[in-house]
Motif scaffolding. Structure first.
Motif, PDB file in Angstrom:
ATOM      1  N   LEU A 168       0.839  -1.183   0.000  1.00  0.00           N
ATOM      2  CA  LEU A 168       0.000   0.000   0.000  1.00  0.00           C
ATOM      3  C   LEU A 168       0.884   1.247   0.000  1.00  0.00           C
ATOM      4  N   THR A 169       0.345   2.317  -0.507  1.00  0.00           N
ATOM      5  CA  THR A 169       0.975   3.632  -0.370  1.00  0.00           C
ATOM      6  C   THR A 169       0.127   4.426   0.612  1.00  0.00           C
ATOM      7  N   VAL A 170       0.718   4.795   1.736  1.00  0.00           N
ATOM      8  CA  VAL A 170      -0.043   5.466   2.781  1.00  0.00           C
ATOM      9  C   VAL A 170       0.547   6.848   3.035  1.00  0.00           C
ATOM     10  N   LEU A 171      -0.283   7.709   3.546  1.00  0.00           N
ATOM     11  CA  LEU A 171       0.120   9.073   3.854  1.00  0.00           C
ATOM     12  C   LEU A 171       0.569   9.155   5.307  1.00  0.00           C
ATOM     13  N   GLY A 172       1.814   9.560   5.536  1.00  0.00           N
ATOM     14  CA  GLY A 172       2.282   9.820   6.895  1.00  0.00           C
ATOM     15  C   GLY A 172       1.821  11.190   7.344  1.00  0.00           C
ATOM     16  N   ASP A 173       1.066  11.217   8.428  1.00  0.00           N
ATOM     17  CA  ASP A 173       0.420  12.454   8.859  1.00  0.00           C
ATOM     18  C   ASP A 173       0.754  12.711  10.322  1.00  0.00           C
ATOM     19  N   THR A 267     -11.841   1.417   6.824  1.00  0.00           N
ATOM     20  CA  THR A 267     -12.859   2.421   6.529  1.00  0.00           C
ATOM     21  C   THR A 267     -13.751   1.909   5.405  1.00  0.00           C
ATOM     22  N   PRO A 268     -15.044   2.224   5.447  1.00  0.00           N
ATOM     23  CA  PRO A 268     -15.953   1.741   4.390  1.00  0.00           C
ATOM     24  C   PRO A 268     -15.826   2.499   3.086  1.00  0.00           C
ATOM     25  N   GLU A 269     -15.244   3.687   3.103  1.00  0.00           N
ATOM     26  CA  GLU A 269     -15.117   4.507   1.902  1.00  0.00           C
ATOM     27  C   GLU A 269     -13.641   4.730   1.574  1.00  0.00           C
ATOM     28  N   PRO A 270     -13.318   4.809   0.278  1.00  0.00           N
ATOM     29  CA  PRO A 270     -11.916   5.066  -0.099  1.00  0.00           C
ATOM     30  C   PRO A 270     -11.508   6.486   0.244  1.00  0.00           C
ATOM     31  N   PHE A 271     -10.215   6.720   0.289  1.00  0.00           N
ATOM     32  CA  PHE A 271      -9.688   8.042   0.577  1.00  0.00           C
ATOM     33  C   PHE A 271      -9.857   8.936  -0.649  1.00  0.00           C
ATOM     34  N   THR A 272     -10.115  10.211  -0.402  1.00  0.00           N
ATOM     35  CA  THR A 272     -10.312  11.145  -1.503  1.00  0.00           C
ATOM     36  C   THR A 272      -9.034  11.384  -2.275  1.00  0.00           C
ATOM     37  N   ASP A 273      -7.893  11.219  -1.621  1.00  0.00           N
ATOM     38  CA  ASP A 273      -6.601  11.383  -2.286  1.00  0.00           C
ATOM     39  C   ASP A 273      -6.273  10.086  -3.021  1.00  0.00           C
ATOM     40  N   GLY A 274      -6.263  10.138  -4.328  1.00  0.00           N
ATOM     41  CA  GLY A 274      -6.039   8.929  -5.102  1.00  0.00           C
ATOM     42  C   GLY A 274      -4.623   8.406  -5.036  1.00  0.00           C
ATOM     43  N   ASP A 275      -3.684   9.194  -4.510  1.00  0.00           N
ATOM     44  CA  ASP A 275      -2.293   8.759  -4.438  1.00  0.00           C
ATOM     45  C   ASP A 275      -2.032   7.791  -3.297  1.00  0.00           C
ATOM     46  N   CYS A 276      -2.951   7.654  -2.357  1.00  0.00           N
ATOM     47  CA  CYS A 276      -2.704   6.806  -1.196  1.00  0.00           C
ATOM     48  C   CYS A 276      -3.933   5.959  -0.890  1.00  0.00           C
ATOM     49  N   GLN A 277      -3.676   4.818  -0.261  1.00  0.00           N
ATOM     50  CA  GLN A 277      -4.747   3.919   0.147  1.00  0.00           C
ATOM     51  C   GLN A 277      -4.924   3.859   1.654  1.00  0.00           C
ATOM     52  N   GLY A 278      -4.167   4.686   2.374  1.00  0.00           N
ATOM     53  CA  GLY A 278      -4.277   4.663   3.821  1.00  0.00           C
ATOM     54  C   GLY A 278      -3.570   5.860   4.425  1.00  0.00           C
ATOM     55  N   ILE A 279      -3.617   5.925   5.754  1.00  0.00           N
ATOM     56  CA  ILE A 279      -2.988   7.002   6.493  1.00  0.00           C
ATOM     57  C   ILE A 279      -2.472   6.460   7.820  1.00  0.00           C
ATOM     58  N   ILE A 280      -1.354   7.003   8.283  1.00  0.00           N
ATOM     59  CA  ILE A 280      -0.770   6.560   9.547  1.00  0.00           C
ATOM     60  C   ILE A 280      -0.040   7.738  10.190  1.00  0.00           C
ATOM     61  N   GLY A 281      -0.039   7.774  11.504  1.00  0.00           N
ATOM     62  CA  GLY A 281       0.659   8.840  12.220  1.00  0.00           C
ATOM     63  C   GLY A 281       2.159   8.639  12.183  1.00  0.00           C
ATOM     64  N   ILE A 282       2.898   9.740  12.089  1.00  0.00           N
ATOM     65  CA  ILE A 282       4.372   9.680  12.102  1.00  0.00           C
ATOM     66  C   ILE A 282       4.896  10.666  13.128  1.00  0.00           C
TER      67      ILE A 282
END
Length: 282
Positions: A168-173, A267-282
């Protein structure tokens, strides 16, 4: 002559070092495990005892203190990217706590002693622990929220369940503070369909299970194994409280860092950002 009680020195300094390490983790938003932090705190307590043993007074030299701090950092957080930053942060917080302790000694001059720069026993030893607790609270609540954002960062993540795996490509937030209640590791939040390929097919996960996590965990139960599924409480913008269906995979490779039994919230809905499939805290 100052009388040193080994048990008091060990417990007092071990508790202070644990609070310092917990402050480092909170300020740096670094994942940690409580048992590792407790073990590292115990190393700090052991160091405080060793300084007073005959023939080991040289351990009080500044270079030895810095080296022992590096050992404690490694024991607490392991070998990971950003280790040096955590170590330097530990040194900075140690200096800040030392200033607070000097203030405590000034306010309670009859109760606290610091031979070799090591806090030892005294009738007001609770003030020392209070100073460490205040340092921890400031770092984990106030200073962490004032830290500047580090911006957008996309991370490659590999999830494994048995012989199956996905990338997966996830967003570090930095603003995502969702953590695993059992160990305080960051929770990966992902769209359920991207994770489904590695999940067991009996019973098969459905969107209704994710949209209604209480009903979903009731339907699947322990069919996937004990401890695999759980309900994870969360809060978000416009959502004062809610629940996510979370699954614990076997392993995860988070940008080169291996994590056992990673918790993944679905999550039941995909992320609005098409570049990532997930998010995680960093």
């Amino acid at each position: 002559m100052t009388v040193i009680y080994v048990d008091t020195v060990f417990l007092l300094n071990g508790a202070l070092d644990y609070l310092l390490l917990r402050s480092v983790a909170g300020l740096a938003a670094a994942p940690f495990r409580r048992l590792r932090l407790l073990a590292a705190g115990a190393l700090g307590g052991a160091y405080a005892v060793l300084v007073f043993l005959p023939g080991l007074e040289w351990l009080a030299w500044p270079a030895c203190r810095v080296l022992w701090g590096a050992v404690m950092t490694g024991a607490a957080f392991g070998r990971r990217r950003g280790w040096l930053r955590l170590f330097l942060l530990l040194l900075a917080l140690s200096c800040a706590l030392a200033g607070v302790l000097l203030l405590v000694a000034f306010l309670w001059p009859a109760g606290l002693t610091y031979p070799n720069g090591i806090p030892v026993s005294g009738p007001d030893w609770k003030a020392l622990l209070l100073a460490g607790a205040v340092c921890y609270w400031l770092c984990c609540t106030v200073l962490r929220r004032l830290a500047p954002e580090r911006g957008r960062r996309l991370l490659p993540v590999r999830l494994e369940w048995g012989e199956r795996h996905i990338w997966l490509t996830v967003l570090g937030d930095t603003g995502n503070l969702l953590t695993d209640p059992s160990g305080s590791d960051p929770v990966l939040v992902a769209f359920w369909e991207t994770v489904r390929p590695i999940l067991p097919g009996t019973p098969e996960l459905r969107r209704e299970d994710v949209a209604d996590p209480v009903a979903g965990i009731g339907r699947i139960g322990m069919a996937w194994g004990v401890g695999r599924l759980r309900l994870l409480p969360y809060r978000g913008v416009g959502v004062p409280s809610g629940l996510l269906l979370a699954v614990r995979v076997d392993r995860a490779d988070l940008d080169g860092r291996r994590v056992e039994r990673q918790l993944v919230a679905l999550t039941p809905e995909p992320f609005t950002d098409g570049d990532c499939q997930g998010i995680i805290g960093i």
